[in-house]
Scaffold this active site. Structure first.
Site, PDB file in Angstrom:
ATOM      1  CG  HIS A  11      -3.679   3.794   5.736  1.00  0.00           C
ATOM      2  ND1 HIS A  11      -2.973   4.140   4.603  1.00  0.00           N
ATOM      3  CD2 HIS A  11      -4.847   3.240   5.291  1.00  0.00           C
ATOM      4  CE1 HIS A  11      -3.658   3.805   3.516  1.00  0.00           C
ATOM      5  NE2 HIS A  11      -4.820   3.255   3.911  1.00  0.00           N
ATOM      6  CB  CYS A  60      -7.864   4.133   3.079  1.00  0.00           C
ATOM      7  SG  CYS A  60      -8.470   2.556   3.707  1.00  0.00           S
TER       8      CYS A  60
END
Length: 444
Positions: free
Chosen positions: A370, A386
């Site tokens: 992301h 992440c």
């Protein structure tokens, strides 16, 4: 040994001994007896001086190439002579004062600018260190598919470790164009190291290659989407609209006119390969296999994240299509194999929040690729696991890779390379890809 057995033996022999010119010559004679002129031409060019010794002449393709080089040299000399003559006349007529103090170069007119979106050039990609000569390239490009090609470009991509870099420094080795009647062949050699000559300007070939590259990127993305749709749905898509659905069925995040043009042909091609059907040239023999080696991989796009180099790469076979810098979470970032199971725009209703403007969930977990509102964290271990990306990079990646793309997170394996980002891949959105009914809590 009958003719068929002898042909099979020679094909096997040249495969095992590609430097044996006599074997290439004999195989070419066999193809002549069978009426397969295109394949014979390829073999005779491989035979080189053996062909010349036995036939007491050079092969016509070689002569055409040499004549093309000499013609280009003659034209260059004539242009230089004209420039010198004009300069002399200006001086003699006393017009020097009227001339500008410094002559600005004139931008060349892009010859192919008005061509339709679909390019009809055959493009071959030669790997660094390939021993094939320019003559061999010419034969393979123009005759190797079993039917004459009208226009061709031979290119060598930059090599970094085991990867060919799609957006790296490319070398255009050669371009060739056949006359409408087919009787003449205009060959231009563009790389001094490859031809050992003063090369022709590659401007026209560069313009064509740029257009072709855009089409190839669309093809990679579209083919990957068709592949993953079939895996998920158990059937082929009926139209491109099947791939461009609203969230959560957004296999693709949009399309382009070129992708809509390519879709019917590409779908039939992929169906044929899945059914085991041979291509237009039939089962590839020695020459067919060599021609296939000049093409780009047809494998679906995949993602590799290198936690050592802080890099995320998009790959197709050995071609490194993109390479981005990323932020990670050190030991909190898991290694292993994943799949993009969800693609969402503006997670949590924002395009500038902690997850940026794009998010791609990995295998239904709390891990994702992301964006970020902390761009300074790129290249560092500051996430909770992440993969963080810059805004422009994550938006391009989101368009480039479809739902279902495989993701491998590993330590090492990628070159320390960031590819240029000036020509961004971008799709035109056709649907709503937001998900306002969910609060995302990825391990940022």
């Amino acid at each position: 040994m009958n003719q068929r057995e002898e042909q099979i033996h020679l094909k096997h022999y040249v495969k095992q001994h590609p430097d044996n010119k006599m074997a290439w010559y004999l195989l070419g004679k066999e193809y002549i007896r069978l009426g397969k002129t295109a394949k014979a031409n390829y073999c005779f060019i491989q035979a080189g001086d053996i062909y010349e010794a036995f036939e007491d002449k050079q092969h016509p393709l070689v002569l055409q190439q040499q004549e093309a080089i000499q013609q280009w040299i003659r034209q260059r000399k004539r242009r230089a002579a004209v420039r010198r003559t004009v300069a002399t006349i200006i001086v003699l007529l006393g017009l020097t004062a009227l001339a500008p103090a410094r002559e600005e170069p004139v931008d060349p007119v892009p010859v192919m600018q008005d061509q339709p979106a679909s390019s009809d050039w055959t493009v071959a990609f030669v790997k660094e260190g390939d021993p094939q000569s320019v003559s061999s390239l010419l034969a393979g490009l123009l005759y190797g598919s079993g039917k004459p090609q009208s226009r061709a470009i031979a290119v060598s991509l930059e090599q970094r470790e085991e990867y060919r870099v799609w957006q790296g420094k490319s070398r255009i080795l050669m371009s060739a164009e056949r006359s409408p009647s087919g009787g003449e062949l205009a060959v231009k050699l563009h790389d001094a190291a490859a031809c050992r000559c003063e090369p022709a300007s590659p401007a026209e070939a560069e313009q064509e290659l740029k257009q072709w590259r855009m089409q190839q990127e669309e093809r990679w993305t579209l083919a990957s989407a068709i592949h993953h749709y079939r895996q998920s749905a158990g059937s082929w898509p009926d139209s491109l609209d099947d791939l461009v659905g609203a969230y959560p069925s957004n296999v693709l995040s949009g399309d382009t006119p070129g992708m809509r043009d390519q879709f019917p042909r590409l779908l039939e091609e992929m169906k044929g390969r899945a059914a085991g059907a041979a291509g237009p040239g039939g089962s590839p023999d020695g020459m067919g296999r060599w021609l296939e080696a000049l093409q780009l991989p047809e494998t679906p796009l995949r993602i590799v994240v290198d936690t050592q180099q802080y890099r995320l790469a998009v790959l197709s076979g050995d071609v490194l299509v993109r390479s981005y810098p990323v932020g990670l979470g050190g030991d909190k970032t898991p290694e292993g194999s994943f799949t993009i199971t969800e693609k969402v725009k503006n997670p949590n209703g924002r395009n500038n929040g902690e997850f940026g403007s794009r998010g791609m969930t990995l295998s239904g977990t709390l891990y994702a690729i992301h964006g970020t509102d902390e761009p300074a964290s790129i290249g560092k271990d500051q996430s909770l696991g992440c993969v963080r990306m810059g805004k422009a990079d994550v938006e391009e990646l989101y368009d480039l890779v479809p739902l279902g793309t495989s993701v491998t997170i590993q330590r090492g394996g990628l070159p320390d390379l960031v590819t240029p980002g000036k020509d961004r891949f971008q799709l035109t959105p056709r649907q709503d890809e937001t998900n306002p009914g969910k609060v995302y809590r990825w391990l940022d």
